[in-house]
Design a protein around this motif. Sequence first.
Motif, PDB file in Angstrom:
ATOM      1  N   MET A 173      -4.513  -3.191  -6.246  1.00 17.00           N
ATOM      2  CA  MET A 173      -3.347  -3.614  -5.469  1.00 17.00           C
ATOM      3  C   MET A 173      -3.459  -3.145  -4.023  1.00 17.00           C
ATOM      4  O   MET A 173      -3.163  -3.897  -3.098  1.00 17.00           O
ATOM      5  CB  MET A 173      -2.049  -3.072  -6.082  1.00 17.00           C
ATOM      6  N   THR A 200      -3.462  -5.914  -1.136  1.00 13.60           N
ATOM      7  CA  THR A 200      -2.168  -6.013  -0.457  1.00 13.60           C
ATOM      8  C   THR A 200      -2.257  -6.639   0.946  1.00 13.60           C
ATOM      9  O   THR A 200      -1.399  -7.462   1.279  1.00 13.60           O
ATOM     10  CB  THR A 200      -1.463  -4.638  -0.413  1.00 13.60           C
ATOM     11  N   ASP A 221       0.091  -9.744   1.719  1.00 12.52           N
ATOM     12  CA  ASP A 221       1.034  -9.635   2.837  1.00 12.52           C
ATOM     13  C   ASP A 221       0.890 -10.814   3.794  1.00 12.52           C
ATOM     14  O   ASP A 221       1.880 -11.444   4.172  1.00 12.52           O
ATOM     15  CB  ASP A 221       0.784  -8.345   3.622  1.00 12.52           C
ATOM     16  N   VAL A 269       5.240  -6.262   1.121  1.00 11.54           N
ATOM     17  CA  VAL A 269       4.838  -6.141  -0.275  1.00 11.54           C
ATOM     18  C   VAL A 269       4.564  -4.685  -0.596  1.00 11.54           C
ATOM     19  O   VAL A 269       3.755  -4.038   0.063  1.00 11.54           O
ATOM     20  CB  VAL A 269       3.561  -6.966  -0.561  1.00 11.54           C
ATOM     21  N   PRO A 314       2.929  -2.203  -3.289  1.00 13.51           N
ATOM     22  CA  PRO A 314       1.948  -2.336  -4.377  1.00 13.51           C
ATOM     23  C   PRO A 314       2.553  -2.160  -5.775  1.00 13.51           C
ATOM     24  O   PRO A 314       2.087  -2.765  -6.724  1.00 13.51           O
ATOM     25  CB  PRO A 314       0.933  -1.235  -4.081  1.00 13.51           C
TER      26      PRO A 314
END
Length: 137
Positions: A41, A45, A49, A68, A70
């Motif tokens: 993640m 990310t 994003d 966002v 994780p």
Amino acid sequence: MKKMLITFILFLILTSIQTKTVSSYNSTQDSEELRLQDMLMLMLTPYIDKDLNSYYYPNILKDFSANVAPWKIEVIETKRVNSFRGFLLQITFEIEPTDGGHHIPVGKDRMTYEISPGPEVKLINHTHLKTYKYLPE
């Protein structure tokens, strides 16, 4: 060398995650699977994003960009695209982007990424599931 290391880590992570919903999403205990999922993640990310921001801002959110966290990403499915030991992989997430400041959810999305050697990360599918009414405090 760095790209090979990242590809190897992604491979390890993706092969350790089951092809069904990952139960560690609501886990209260640490595990090897949860640590590998968290590493994945963190690495994905920035891609998530970027893709969410291009969808949410300015179409849905006008005053800020979606963020966002994780821990708000749930792995729904992983699979190999090109047979056993092939390095063309897909991963599908359900994501609840937030306002970034107070971590108030602003929506829910399902996104599928293809990960290939390089490493290359490419958005394959994005389905917006819900828009939540945002009421800032």
